[in-house]
Motif scaffolding. Structure first.
Motif, PDB file in Angstrom:
ATOM      1  N   ILE A  15       0.821  -1.219   0.000  1.00 28.17           N
ATOM      2  CA  ILE A  15       0.000   0.000   0.000  1.00 28.17           C
ATOM      3  C   ILE A  15       0.852   1.265   0.000  1.00 28.17           C
ATOM      4  O   ILE A  15       0.545   2.222  -0.711  1.00 28.17           O
ATOM      5  CB  ILE A  15      -1.016  -0.012   1.155  1.00 28.17           C
ATOM      6  CG1 ILE A  15      -2.127  -1.018   0.822  1.00 28.17           C
ATOM      7  CG2 ILE A  15      -1.599   1.373   1.396  1.00 28.17           C
ATOM      8  CD1 ILE A  15      -3.210  -1.126   1.857  1.00 28.17           C
ATOM      9  N   ALA A  31      -5.482   5.026   1.502  1.00 37.91           N
ATOM     10  CA  ALA A  31      -5.130   3.673   1.954  1.00 37.91           C
ATOM     11  C   ALA A  31      -6.384   2.802   2.060  1.00 37.91           C
ATOM     12  O   ALA A  31      -6.355   1.615   1.706  1.00 37.91           O
ATOM     13  CB  ALA A  31      -4.395   3.746   3.285  1.00 37.91           C
ATOM     14  N   TRP A  34      -7.340   1.570  -1.309  1.00 38.19           N
ATOM     15  CA  TRP A  34      -6.438   0.493  -1.723  1.00 38.19           C
ATOM     16  C   TRP A  34      -6.834  -0.819  -1.075  1.00 38.19           C
ATOM     17  O   TRP A  34      -6.852  -1.856  -1.735  1.00 38.19           O
ATOM     18  CB  TRP A  34      -4.983   0.836  -1.422  1.00 38.19           C
ATOM     19  CG  TRP A  34      -4.362   1.566  -2.562  1.00 38.19           C
ATOM     20  CD1 TRP A  34      -3.869   2.832  -2.573  1.00 38.19           C
ATOM     21  CD2 TRP A  34      -4.209   1.074  -3.890  1.00 38.19           C
ATOM     22  NE1 TRP A  34      -3.430   3.151  -3.820  1.00 38.19           N
ATOM     23  CE2 TRP A  34      -3.622   2.086  -4.656  1.00 38.19           C
ATOM     24  CE3 TRP A  34      -4.520  -0.128  -4.519  1.00 38.19           C
ATOM     25  CZ2 TRP A  34      -3.327   1.938  -6.005  1.00 38.19           C
ATOM     26  CZ3 TRP A  34      -4.234  -0.283  -5.864  1.00 38.19           C
ATOM     27  CH2 TRP A  34      -3.642   0.742  -6.585  1.00 38.19           C
ATOM     28  N   TRP A  35      -7.141  -0.793   0.214  1.00 34.04           N
ATOM     29  CA  TRP A  35      -7.567  -2.019   0.890  1.00 34.04           C
ATOM     30  C   TRP A  35      -8.793  -2.609   0.216  1.00 34.04           C
ATOM     31  O   TRP A  35      -8.884  -3.813   0.007  1.00 34.04           O
ATOM     32  CB  TRP A  35      -7.857  -1.762   2.371  1.00 34.04           C
ATOM     33  CG  TRP A  35      -6.639  -1.860   3.230  1.00 34.04           C
ATOM     34  CD1 TRP A  35      -6.024  -0.846   3.890  1.00 34.04           C
ATOM     35  CD2 TRP A  35      -5.871  -3.033   3.505  1.00 34.04           C
ATOM     36  NE1 TRP A  35      -4.915  -1.310   4.553  1.00 34.04           N
ATOM     37  CE2 TRP A  35      -4.802  -2.657   4.336  1.00 34.04           C
ATOM     38  CE3 TRP A  35      -5.979  -4.374   3.120  1.00 34.04           C
ATOM     39  CZ2 TRP A  35      -3.854  -3.557   4.807  1.00 34.04           C
ATOM     40  CZ3 TRP A  35      -5.025  -5.275   3.595  1.00 34.04           C
ATOM     41  CH2 TRP A  35      -3.987  -4.869   4.416  1.00 34.04           C
TER      42      TRP A  35
END
Length: 80
Positions: A15, A31, A34-35
């Protein structure tokens, strides 16, 4: 001189590199986003000799017959 990069599946460990790469190209990913992409789909990318992520592409399947491309980015220093 020929340069070779490894192509592999990316994970949550990537990440930080993925954020750096998307910010360098002007994409506004977080973030958390992205997860979500990493959990819901598949993200692959190239690494440079130092192991840093220099490109990525993502795909999110929706059942057996449909999928969405989640993005494709290459490090600006490698774009021609």
């Amino acid at each position: 001189m020929k340069t070779e990069f490894s192509l592999e599946s990316l994970t949550g460990r990537d990440i930080k590199d993925l954020l750096r790469l998307t910010q360098a190209t002007g994409w506004d990913f977080t973030a958390d986003e992205w997860w979500t992409l990493l959990v819901a789909g598949r993200v692959i990318g190239h690494r440079n000799a130092d192991g840093g992520v220099i490109s990525w592409g993502g795909i999110v399947p929706y059942g057996p017959d449909f999928a969405v491309i989640g993005g494709v980015i290459t490090d600006p220093s490698l774009q021609k």
